[in-house]
Design a protein around this motif. Structure first.
Motif: not given
Length: 263
Positions: A216-231
């Protein structure tokens, strides 16, 4: 120090960091780049509690399942590391022949980072759970071996001599003298190994599998969801903290004699 004072001291730094983070996220230069804690909290809430069938957001309601995947892999890899690392550490620390045969190999392979094993893991196991478990095992194995080895080497020799004089066999010496004496160092190795295991699961899930917090961390970064990355990062920290507290709780129960000595 009473419980309220300990709690107050424990939350001062986190609250200060959250306030600084909020100010940074609201500044002109970082707006839209670094999500604020409030934005991360909203995203995290949806990630945990939202109905997965609502909308096109792939992260809705998937937090628990991804935490479960990661925790299961960490548990499996860490258990393998304990089952192999503790006996090996005791053997290296207590037996000169075992040390001469095994310690050079352990010390030679220990500096190889987990990321260097990724191509080997994928080539050997493919995109599969066991590839992730293998990397987690490697992450936890070396801290456990090294600390257990040191604990076995630091056993008070007078205790060994006294037990030998009372007729203890080598097996009894190892089980009743060496292992209990090495326990403090062993538990230090377990805590360090478990921390590295959580690091390894994130690295491995980015590449070796298609589920878990690392994925999820890598996938969220790839699509620009930095809020999910930090969560996701906060979730990893919480899971690591909880698992470390479990090791500490077990340590306190097993080493109750040490707590009594300190008082």
């Amino acid at each position: 120090m009473n419980a309220r004072r300990r709690l107050a001291l424990g939350v001062v730094v986190p609250i200060a960091l959250l306030a600084l983070w909020q100010l940074l996220g609201q500044s002109a230069g970082m707006a839209g780049v670094v999500p604020t804690p409030v934005n991360v909290a909203y995203a995290w809430w949806d990630w945990i509690f939202a109905d997965p069938g609502m909308g096109l957001n792939p992260y809705l309601g998937t937090w628990a399942s991804n935490v479960q995947y990661s925790a299961m892999r960490v548990g499996q890899g860490f258990l393998l590391a304990v089952l192999l690392g503790v006996p090996l550490g005791l053997a290296i620390g207590w037996n000169r022949t075992a040390a001469l045969m095994l310690d050079p190999m352990v010390q030679g392979m220990r500096p190889i980072p987990i990321t260097a094993w990724l191509p080997f893991s994928i080539a050997l196991f493919g995109i599969h759970d066991f590839g992730s478990v293998f990397l987690i095992f490697l992450g936890g194995f070396y801290p456990i071996v090294v600390n257990t080895t040191q604990g076995a080497r630091d056993v008070e020799r007078n205790l060994v001599r006294a037990a030998a004089m009372m007729g203890a066999s080598p097996t009894q010496l190892l089980r009743r003298v060496v292992l209990p004496s090495a326990m403090p160092s062993l538990f230090t190795g377990l805590r360090l190994g478990l921390g590295v295991s959580w690091t390894a699961v994130i690295v491995s899930e980015m590449v070796a599998v298609k589920s878990g917090l690392g994925y999820v961390l890598w996938d969220a970064y790839y699509v620009g969801r930095m809020d999910i990355v930090l969560a996701d990062m906060v979730s990893i920290g919480i899971m690591g903290y909880i698992s470390d507290r479990l090791i500490v709780l077990i340590e306190r129960r097993v080493l109750v004699w040490r707590m009594l000595q300190s008082h």
